[in-house]
Design an enzyme around this catalytic site. Structure first.
Site, PDB file in Angstrom:
ATOM      1  N   TYR A   1      -0.202 -12.312   5.326  1.00  0.00           N
ATOM      2  CA  TYR A   1      -1.448 -11.729   4.817  1.00  0.00           C
ATOM      3  C   TYR A   1      -2.170 -10.943   5.922  1.00  0.00           C
ATOM      4  CZ  TYR A   1      -5.949 -11.639   2.302  1.00  0.00           C
ATOM      5  OH  TYR A   1      -7.105 -11.256   1.670  1.00  0.00           O
TER       6      TYR A   1
ATOM      7  N   LYS B   1      -3.000  -6.979   5.747  1.00  0.00           N
ATOM      8  CA  LYS B   1      -4.381  -6.507   5.773  1.00  0.00           C
ATOM      9  C   LYS B   1      -4.659  -5.649   7.000  1.00  0.00           C
ATOM     10  CE  LYS B   1      -5.915  -8.159   1.911  1.00  0.00           C
ATOM     11  NZ  LYS B   1      -6.307  -7.240   0.809  1.00  0.00           N
TER      12      LYS B   1
END
Length: 247
Positions: free
Chosen positions: A155, A159
């Site tokens: 993640y 991001k």
């Protein structure tokens, strides 16, 4: 910051931050395309909420990982509202585990949705944003992309990738008068946060100078500003909305 007559597509807007963004834009006169992947009821509720606030909205079921479905969403938006002026890439998922235990499938799934979905949607709506009168591309990232977080290597990497993508697209859109920016929320009161044990929440709040979690409205109001004409000289930026957590 009127959005009257502007058409906005918000991915993953049936619930959470995406829904808040959709409601904020719709309440200021935007035509809103509420994108979702699986929850028909949640998407319909978002549309109904926008209608109650006097806005116009439709649902658009499309998996952002499926290019054909994204292109079908574009045609739906065009048929209903015409050219799209604002694209908000909000759809995202997590598959959390320590890196040493992370499978390639868990890595790929997070990359496919968070980065691959952004690629599909941005490329599909690129001509609309380019040709719009002050088009807007807004990508929703996370503080995790800057700071990292235990169990979220996939993640965090996805991001963080949004930052470089946004800055590059900002350069490429600039000569057409359109902008691209990124919003990096901190820990926000959503259903996902509600699942975190209370003692962990307390430890997180202790690290936030403003001593509270973000509310969905804190994020949505920032996106509303970036989507408006008032932000016309801001592009290629990552806007932190985290209560000062990285100070």
């Amino acid at each position: 910051m009127s959005m009257e007559g502007r058409t906005c597509v918000i991915t993953g807007s049936g619930r959470g931050i995406g829904r808040g963004i959709a409601e904020h834009l719709g309440a200021r006169g935007a035509n809103v395309v509420v994108n979702y992947r699986s929850s028909d009821e949640a998407a319909r509720e978002t549309v109904e909420s926008i209608h109650e606030k006097g806005g116009e909205a439709i649902t658009a079921k499309a998996d952002v990982c499926d290019r054909d479905e994204v292109e079908a969403m574009r045609e739906l938006a065009h048929d209903e509202f015409g050219q799209v002026d604002v694209l908000v890439n909000n759809a995202g998922i997590t598959q959390d585990t320590r890196f040493v235990n992370m499978t390639r499938e868990e890595w790929d799934q997070v990359m496919d949705v968070n980065l691959g979905g952004m690629f599909n949607c941005t490329q599909t709506f690129y001509d609309d944003i380019w040709n719009a009168d002050e088009g807007r591309l807004i990508n929703i990232s996370s503080i995790v992309g800057k700071q990292g977080n235990f169990g979220q290597a996939n993640y965090a990497a996805a991001k963080a990738g949004m930052f470089g993508f946004t800055r590059t697209i900002a350069i490429e859109l600039a000569s057409g008068g359109s902008t691209a920016n990124c919003v990096a929320p901190g820990f926000t009161r959503t259903d996902m946060l509600a699942e975190v044990p209370e003692e962990v929440q307390e430890r997180i709040v202790a690290q936030i100078p403003l001593e509270r979690f973000a509310e969905i409205d804190d994020i949505a109001s920032t996106v509303r500003f970036l989507a408006s004409e008032d932000s016309s000289y801001i592009t290629g930026e990552v806007i932190d909305v985290n209560g000062g957590m990285d100070l």
